[in-house]
Design a protein around this motif. Structure first.
Motif, short mmCIF file in Angstrom:
data_model
loop_
_atom_site.label_atom_id
_atom_site.label_comp_id
_atom_site.label_asym_id
_atom_site.label_seq_id
_atom_site.Cartn_x
_atom_site.Cartn_y
_atom_site.Cartn_z
N PRO A 65 0.81 -1.21 0.00
CA PRO A 65 0.00 0.00 0.00
C PRO A 65 0.85 1.27 0.00
O PRO A 65 1.88 1.34 0.67
CB PRO A 65 -0.76 -0.10 1.33
N VAL A 66 0.38 2.27 -0.74
CA VAL A 66 0.96 3.62 -0.67
C VAL A 66 -0.18 4.55 -0.30
O VAL A 66 -1.25 4.49 -0.91
CB VAL A 66 1.60 4.05 -2.01
N CYS A 67 0.03 5.41 0.70
CA CYS A 67 -1.03 6.28 1.20
C CYS A 67 -0.66 7.75 1.06
O CYS A 67 0.51 8.08 0.91
CB CYS A 67 -1.32 5.97 2.68
N ILE A 71 1.69 11.84 -2.17
CA ILE A 71 2.78 10.87 -2.09
C ILE A 71 2.55 9.78 -3.13
O ILE A 71 3.48 9.33 -3.81
CB ILE A 71 2.90 10.30 -0.66
N GLN A 74 3.45 11.09 -6.62
CA GLN A 74 4.90 11.08 -6.84
C GLN A 74 5.41 9.65 -7.08
O GLN A 74 6.29 9.41 -7.91
CB GLN A 74 5.64 11.72 -5.66
N TYR A 75 4.84 8.70 -6.33
CA TYR A 75 5.21 7.29 -6.50
C TYR A 75 4.91 6.83 -7.93
O TYR A 75 5.74 6.22 -8.60
CB TYR A 75 4.44 6.45 -5.47
N GLU A 78 7.33 8.10 -10.34
CA GLU A 78 8.67 7.50 -10.24
C GLU A 78 8.71 6.04 -10.68
O GLU A 78 9.76 5.55 -11.06
CB GLU A 78 9.19 7.66 -8.80
N PRO A 91 15.52 20.53 -11.11
CA PRO A 91 15.30 20.56 -9.65
C PRO A 91 14.62 21.83 -9.13
O PRO A 91 13.80 21.76 -8.22
CB PRO A 91 16.71 20.44 -9.07
N ARG A 94 11.02 21.66 -9.99
CA ARG A 94 10.39 20.67 -9.12
C ARG A 94 10.09 21.28 -7.75
O ARG A 94 9.03 21.04 -7.16
CB ARG A 94 11.30 19.45 -8.96
N ARG A 98 6.48 21.58 -6.06
CA ARG A 98 6.19 21.01 -4.73
C ARG A 98 5.69 22.10 -3.78
O ARG A 98 4.81 21.86 -2.96
CB ARG A 98 7.44 20.35 -4.15
N VAL B 71 10.62 20.72 1.12
CA VAL B 71 10.82 21.00 -0.31
C VAL B 71 12.30 21.36 -0.52
O VAL B 71 12.94 20.89 -1.47
CB VAL B 71 9.91 22.15 -0.80
N TYR B 75 15.17 19.49 -2.78
CA TYR B 75 15.92 20.28 -3.77
C TYR B 75 17.43 20.04 -3.59
O TYR B 75 18.15 19.77 -4.55
CB TYR B 75 15.59 21.76 -3.61
N GLU B 78 18.48 16.75 -4.85
CA GLU B 78 18.44 16.61 -6.31
C GLU B 78 19.52 17.43 -7.02
O GLU B 78 19.98 17.07 -8.09
CB GLU B 78 17.05 16.97 -6.84
N PRO B 91 11.45 3.65 -5.38
CA PRO B 91 10.24 4.47 -5.25
C PRO B 91 9.36 4.12 -4.06
O PRO B 91 8.77 5.02 -3.44
CB PRO B 91 9.49 4.23 -6.57
N TYR B 92 9.27 2.83 -3.70
CA TYR B 92 8.42 2.47 -2.58
C TYR B 92 9.02 2.98 -1.27
O TYR B 92 8.33 3.52 -0.41
CB TYR B 92 8.18 0.95 -2.50
N ARG B 98 8.54 9.65 2.73
CA ARG B 98 7.67 10.84 2.60
C ARG B 98 6.46 10.71 3.51
O ARG B 98 6.02 11.68 4.13
CB ARG B 98 7.23 11.04 1.16
N PHE B 99 5.89 9.51 3.58
CA PHE B 99 4.71 9.28 4.40
C PHE B 99 5.01 9.60 5.87
O PHE B 99 4.26 10.32 6.54
CB PHE B 99 4.24 7.82 4.26
#
Lengths: 234, 233
Positions: A65-67, A71, A74-75, A78, A91, A94, A98, B71, B75, B78, B91-92, B98-99
Motif C-alpha cells: 500500500p501507498v497512502c 505521495i 509522486q510514487y 517515479e 530541480p 520541481r 512542490r 521541499v 531540492y 536533487e 520508489p516504494y 515521505r509518508f
C-alpha cells in the motif's frame, strides 16, 4: 520490480482519490478501482492498508500500500517512467511545483470547507473573499510556471495541475450551490480558462463526476456531515 | 560537477524547520552562509524571497529562493546528486520516507504543542498518551525502514531522520518543562538509541540547539505563546 497488479481504494466524490486516478490515466496504467462505501463503514482492506490514517485514497501496487494522495502521485511518477512526466525535470522547477502543491494542500480544502459550512451569508461572503485571495496567488503561480501554455505543467498536465485541478469539480459545485463566482476575468483570467482546460483533458474528463451528481451528494451527505463536525471557531 | 551559485540559508537558531536544510547541506558538504533572522523584525531579503508565507527557512541558491523545509531538503538532494543520497533510490522506500515525514509534521509536532498547552492534568495525560501512540508507530517504522541499521535511512541519515530528528531538542524541552516522560527504553528502545545516534552525527551536532539555551527560549517566549493561542480558542 514487476509492474503488477494495481488497485486504487477510493470514493467517487473524493478529490484526493481523483488526483491518483488522473495520474494513473496520464501514465496509461491499468488499474482496478475499488469503491469504498462511505455509509457502510470502512472495509477490512482499507483498515489493513492504511492503519495509520484509515483514509482513501490508497494505492495497492502488488500488495504494497501507498497512502496520502500527493505521495501516491509522486510514487506513480517515479515507477512508471514512460509516459509524460508529472514532475518537471529541473530541480528548481520541481521545488516550485512542490511548493505550490503544498500551498494547495494547506489552503484549498479548508477554504472550501469554510465556504460550504458558513452559517450565514456574511460569513460565506467573507470565506469566499478569503479564498479569492488564495486564488490570486495561484493565478500568479500559474502565469510563472505555465510560461504561456495551458497548464501549470506547461503543454501537459503536471503535479500542481493534478493537486489543484482535483478540486475543479467541487469549485463548480460551490459556484452553483451558493451562486458565487470563484474565478473571474478580472482577478484570475488564466485560472478561469485553466479550470475548463483541466476538466476537458482526456485523463480527467471521463473520471470527473458531473457537477449535478456532486451537488446532490453535497446536499444530502457531505454538508450535513461537515456541519456536524465543523469547529466552533467557524 | 558542483552547480554554480552561492548558497544562503535564512533561518533562526531555535527553529527545528531551519535545521532540516542545514543538516542536508552538511551531509552533502556544501558550504553555505547562515543568515540569522529576527522573526520579530523580518529582513527585506526574507520578505522578498518568501512573499507567500514570510517564514524561515528559505534557501537562496544563486538568486533563486526555495521555501518550505522539506521541499528545500528534496531540492538539495536533487541538485547535489553526486554526494550521499538523502531520499532512498527505490520508489516504494521513497514513498515510505515521505509518508512518515508528513506524519511527524501533521501529528507529532501538534501533539507536542497540546502537551505544552494543557493546563490541567487530564488534558496533559491525554496529549501525552496520544504522543506515545505516535511514537510506537514510529518505533515500528524505524525497525522496518532501518533494516537493522542505526537510522531510518539505514547506515546513513536520510529524509525521515532529518524530518523527525529536528524536533529532538524540542521534545527534550517539553519533557523538562511539562514534567512528562515521552521517550523510554522499554517502550521505544530503537527510537531512544536513534536519538543518541542522530544527535551526535557530525552533520547534526553543530546545528542542534543546546537544551539549556532552548529551554530558556521555550519557557520565556514560545511556550507562553502556545498557551495563549490555545486559551484564545
Amino acid at each position: 520490480m514487476a509492474k503488477g497488479d494495481v488497485k486504487l481504494l477510493g470514493t467517487w466524490a473524493s478529490p484526493f482519490a481523483l488526483r491518483v486516478e488522473v495520474a494513473l490515466k496520464l501514465k496509461s496504467v491499468d488499474y482496478e478501482y475499488l469503491e469504498e462505501n462511505l455509509r457502510g463503514g470502512k472495509s477490512e482492506l482499507l483498515l489493513k492498508s492504511n492503519p495509520v490514517h484509515k483514509k482513501v485514497p490508497v494505492l495497492l501496487h502488488g500488495d504494497r500500500p501507498v497512502c496520502e494522495s500527493l505521495i501516491i502521485v509522486q510514487y506513480i511518477d517515479e515507477v512508471w517512467t514512460y509516459g509524460p512526466s508529472i514532475l518537471p525535470s529541473d530541480p528548481y522547477d520541481r521545488a516550485i511545483a512542490r511548493f505550490w502543491a503544498a500551498f494547495v494542500e494547506d489552503k484549498v480544502y479548508p477554504s472550501m470547507r469554510a465556504i460550504m459550512t458558513a452559517s450565514h451569508e456574511e460569513a460565506r461572503a467573507e470565506a469566499v473573499a478569503k479564498f479569492k485571495e488564495v486564488l490570486v496567488l495561484l493565478e500568479d503561480a500559474f502565469v510563472k510556471s505555465s510560461k504561456g501554455k495551458p497548464f501549470f505543467g506547461g503543454d501537459e498536465v503536471g503535479y500542481v495541475d493534478i493537486a489543484f485541478g482535483a478540486f475543479a469539480g467541487w469549485f463548480k459545485v460551490i459556484e452553483k450551490a451558493f451562486n458565487v463566482e470563484l474565478f473571474d476575468e478580472a482577478t484570475t483570467p488564466n485560472l478561469l480558462a485553466w479550470v475548463d482546460a483541466f476538466l476537458a483533458h482526456p485523463a480527467v474528463k471521463d473520471i470527473t463526476p458531473s457537477t449535478d451528481k456532486l451537488l446532490e451528494f453535497a446536499k444530502n451527505f457531505l454538508l450535513p456531515t461537515m456541519k456536524a463536525v465543523a469547529p466552533a471557531s467557524q | 560537477m558542483a552547480p554554480q551559485g552561492e548558497v544562503k540559508v535564512l533561518g533562526a537558531w531555535p527553529s527545528p524547520f531551519v535545521m532540516r536544510p542545514r543538516i542536508a547541506l552538511n551531509l552533502k558538504s556544501v558550504e553555505y552562509e547562515f543568515v540569522e533572522e529576527n522573526p520579530g523584525n523580518k529582513s527585506e531579503l526574507l520578505l522578498k524571497s518568501n512573499p507567500v508565507y514570510k517564514k524561515i527557512p528559505v534557501l537562496i541558491h544563486g538568486d533563486k529562493p526555495v521555501c518550505e523545509s522539506l521541499v528545500i531538503v528534496q531540492y538539495i538532494d536533487e541538485v547535489w546528486k553526486d554526494s550521499t543520497s538523502i531520499l532512498p533510490s527505490d520508489p516504494y522506500d521513497r514513498a515510505m520516507a515521505r509518508f512518515w515525514a508528513a506524519y511527524v509534521d501533521d501529528k507529532m509536532f501538534p501533539t507536542m504543542r497540546e502537551i505544552v498547552a494543557a493546563n490541567e492534568d487530564e488534558a496533559k495525560a491525554a496529549a501525552v498518551a496520544l504522543f506515545k501512540e505516535g511514537l510506537s508507530l514510529l518505533e515500528e517504522a524505524l525497525v522496518k525502514m532501518s533494516k537493522g541499521k542505526k537510522f531510518f535511512g539505514g547506515d546513513e541519515i536520510g529524509y525521515m531522520d532529518i524530518a523527525f530528528g529536528c524536533y529532538i531538542s524540542w521534545f527534550k524541552v517539553t519533557e523538562i518543562v511539562s514534567n512528562v516522560k515521552l521517550f523510554d527504553e522499554s517502550a521505544t528502545p530503537h527510537l531512544v538509541a536513534w536519538i543518541h545516534s542522530f544527535s551526535s552525527h557530525p552533520a547534526v551536532k553543530d546545528v542542534m540547539p543546546e537544551t539549556d539555551k532552548l529551554m530558556e527560549f521555550a519557557k520565556n517566549v514560545v511556550f507562553p505563546r502556545i498557551r495563549a493561542a490555545a486559551a484564545a480558542k
